[in-house]
Design an enzyme around this catalytic site. Structure first.
Site, short mmCIF file in Angstrom:
data_model
loop_
_atom_site.label_atom_id
_atom_site.label_comp_id
_atom_site.label_asym_id
_atom_site.label_seq_id
_atom_site.Cartn_x
_atom_site.Cartn_y
_atom_site.Cartn_z
N GLU A 146 0.81 -1.24 0.00
CA GLU A 146 0.00 0.00 0.00
C GLU A 146 0.83 1.28 0.00
O GLU A 146 0.66 2.14 0.85
CB GLU A 146 -0.96 -0.02 1.19
CG GLU A 146 -1.86 -1.24 1.19
CD GLU A 146 -2.86 -1.29 2.35
OE1 GLU A 146 -2.77 -0.45 3.26
OE2 GLU A 146 -3.73 -2.17 2.32
N ASN A 187 2.01 -5.13 -3.13
CA ASN A 187 0.63 -5.50 -2.83
C ASN A 187 -0.20 -4.25 -2.51
O ASN A 187 0.27 -3.38 -1.76
CB ASN A 187 0.67 -6.44 -1.60
CG ASN A 187 -0.64 -7.14 -1.33
OD1 ASN A 187 -1.22 -7.77 -2.21
ND2 ASN A 187 -1.13 -7.02 -0.10
N HIS A 224 -10.36 -6.53 -2.07
CA HIS A 224 -11.48 -6.25 -1.16
C HIS A 224 -12.53 -5.47 -1.96
O HIS A 224 -12.21 -4.45 -2.57
CB HIS A 224 -11.01 -5.38 0.01
CG HIS A 224 -9.90 -6.00 0.83
ND1 HIS A 224 -10.12 -7.08 1.66
CD2 HIS A 224 -8.59 -5.72 0.91
CE1 HIS A 224 -8.98 -7.41 2.24
NE2 HIS A 224 -8.03 -6.61 1.79
N GLU A 254 -6.09 -10.87 -1.18
CA GLU A 254 -6.88 -10.66 0.06
C GLU A 254 -8.37 -10.56 -0.25
O GLU A 254 -9.06 -9.67 0.25
CB GLU A 254 -6.44 -9.36 0.75
CG GLU A 254 -4.96 -9.27 1.07
CD GLU A 254 -4.59 -8.01 1.86
OE1 GLU A 254 -5.49 -7.32 2.35
OE2 GLU A 254 -3.38 -7.75 1.96
N ASP A 256 -12.14 -10.48 -0.32
CA ASP A 256 -13.41 -10.64 0.39
C ASP A 256 -14.39 -9.67 -0.26
O ASP A 256 -14.01 -8.61 -0.73
CB ASP A 256 -13.30 -10.43 1.91
CG ASP A 256 -12.63 -9.14 2.34
OD1 ASP A 256 -12.53 -8.20 1.54
OD2 ASP A 256 -12.21 -9.07 3.52
C1 XIL Z 1 -6.08 -6.46 8.41
C2 XIL Z 1 -6.33 -7.61 9.37
O1 XIL Z 1 -7.17 -8.56 8.77
C3 XIL Z 1 -6.96 -7.08 10.65
O2 XIL Z 1 -7.08 -8.11 11.60
C4 XIL Z 1 -6.10 -5.96 11.23
O3 XIL Z 1 -6.74 -5.40 12.35
C5 XIL Z 1 -5.86 -4.88 10.18
O4 XIL Z 1 -5.30 -5.46 9.02
N1 XIL Z 1 -4.87 -4.78 3.76
C6 XIL Z 1 -3.85 -5.58 4.20
C7 XIL Z 1 -4.06 -6.47 5.36
O5 XIL Z 1 -2.81 -5.64 3.53
O6 XIL Z 1 -2.89 -6.64 6.10
C8 XIL Z 1 -5.15 -5.97 6.26
O7 XIL Z 1 -5.39 -6.93 7.28
C9 XIL Z 1 -6.39 -5.69 5.46
C10 XIL Z 1 -6.13 -4.61 4.43
#
Ligand code: XIL
Length: 368
Positions: A146, A187, A224, A254, A256
């Protein structure tokens, strides 16, 4: 009869998952999930998470982050990350390691460093220790996470303030020296739907750091998104085509897909199935897409309700461990991609041979 057999096999505990098995048959390297430490004392959770036929790859959701691995300078702690890495070692699952340099979950002692040389030394020590600890065990590392804002500017984080864009180049170089076998990824989120300012800036950033000698092997699209508003397969393929010109591989890291309003009904569940299918379909149809990781598989441990109050039910399993239509949609798609030989045969099967979202949706209506 079939049902009795199912009951019998369930009782024997031999019914195994299928996402990774089918993903491999369809020509991907893995189908994986994030795993967080609080879920490790839940046997229902572990039964699924530890099943290599379901998930061929695990990613510690928090355990390998800076705040967990080096909470104060020079004090390295690996308990949380190891708890998950050790599962993968026992089961033979692959590890996607996450993440070395990120502005979030970054201890205060790092954010208060303004001096370029000091920051460079701190990044070097962090990566050498953490990537060194997991050396040889990570299929991939999210080296930098990020680093770009939605508007295309570099994120003005402590590392950037001290070193400018060189912090990214430097991190990749140290990661490669430390664990030469790991695939090194950049990422980020909101880099799925082609082609916004962030995607264009990400491409420019990858070009810049590669020109400066950074070994960037992969780009991870977090994935996401929101039900009914998530990017289409066509949009994601366009993005991956552009990333594929720069790096050896791409992945959804990641995924969802959350409902923005709860409670939901059958129509929303079905839409979620379509949306997940677009992601998996996009990966299947792009030769450089190696795999898909979901950001946990059950609503019981999803990070969404905390991060976006009022939203949720983003995962493939509900909080009672029932598989959702979204799970079934992915299975149907992977099965049809596998039997069509989409990625495995020398001449890929025409995309038309693979189940479409609408064909899958018709099966859900029929069954309902
Ligand atoms: C999130 C975790 O799932 C949570 O438990 C934590 O509180 C915050 O981070 N992008 C990412 C991940 O790269 O590391 C993040 O994970 C979600 C967003």
């Amino acid at each position: 009869m079939k049902f009795q057999l199912f009951i019998l096999l369930s009782a024997l505990g031999t019914v195994t998952g299928q996402l990774d098995k089918l993903a491999k048959e369809a020509g991907l390297l893995y189908f994986g999930t994030a795993v967080d430490n609080p879920s490790l004392n839940n046997q229902n959770y572990l039964r699924i998470a530890r099943d290599p036929a379901e998930f061929g790859s695990l990613t510690p959701a928090n355990g390998q982050k800076w705040s967990n691995t080096q909470p104060s300078q020079g004090r390295f702690t690996y308990g949380s990350g190891d708890a998950i890495a050790n599962i993968a070692r026992q089961t033979g699952q692959q590890l996607r390691c996450h993440t070395l340099v990120w502005y979030n979950q970054l201890p205060g002692w790092v954010s208060s460093v303004y001096n370029r040389d000091q920051m460079q030394q701190i990044i070097t020590a962090h990566i050498q220790n953490v990537a060194g600890h997991y050396k040889g065990r990570c299929y991939a590392w999210d080296v930098v996470n990020e680093a770009v804002e939605d508007d295309g500017r570099y994120r003005n984080n402590p590392m950037y303030r001290a070193m400018g864009v060189d912090y990214i180049t430097h991190s990749f170089k140290v990661a490669q020296q430390t664990d030469p076998a790991a695939r090194l990824y950049y990422n980020d989120f909101n880099i799925e739907r082609c082609c916004n300012a962030k995607i264009n800036a990400t491409i420019a950033m990858i070009r810049t750091v590669k020109a400066a000698g950074a070994p960037v092997h992969g780009i991870g699209m977090q994935g996401h998104s929101r039900v009914g508003m998530s990017p289409s397969k066509r949009e994601m393929k366009e993005t991956m085509a552009r990333f594929s010109e720069l790096v050896d591989e791409v992945a959804f890291t990641e995924v969802d897909i959350r409902h923005t309003k709860l409670p939901i009904g059958a129509a929303e569940r079905k839409q979620q199935g379509r949306d997940y299918m677009e992601v998996v379909g996009a990966c299947l149809e792009m030769p450089k897409c190696v795999g898909i990781t979901v950001w946990d598989f059950t609503d019981q441990y999803s990070w969404i309700p905390q991060q976006y109050p009022g939203e949720g039910e983003a995962c493939l399993w509900d909080r009672n461990y029932n598989q959702k239509p979204a799970y079934q949609s992915i299975v149907a798609l992977l099965q049809s991609a596998a039997s069509a030989g989409l990625r495995t045969s020398a001449t890929p099967a025409p995309v038309a041979a693979v189940m479409t979202v609408d064909e899958w949706a018709a099966t859900v209506t029929a069954a309902a």
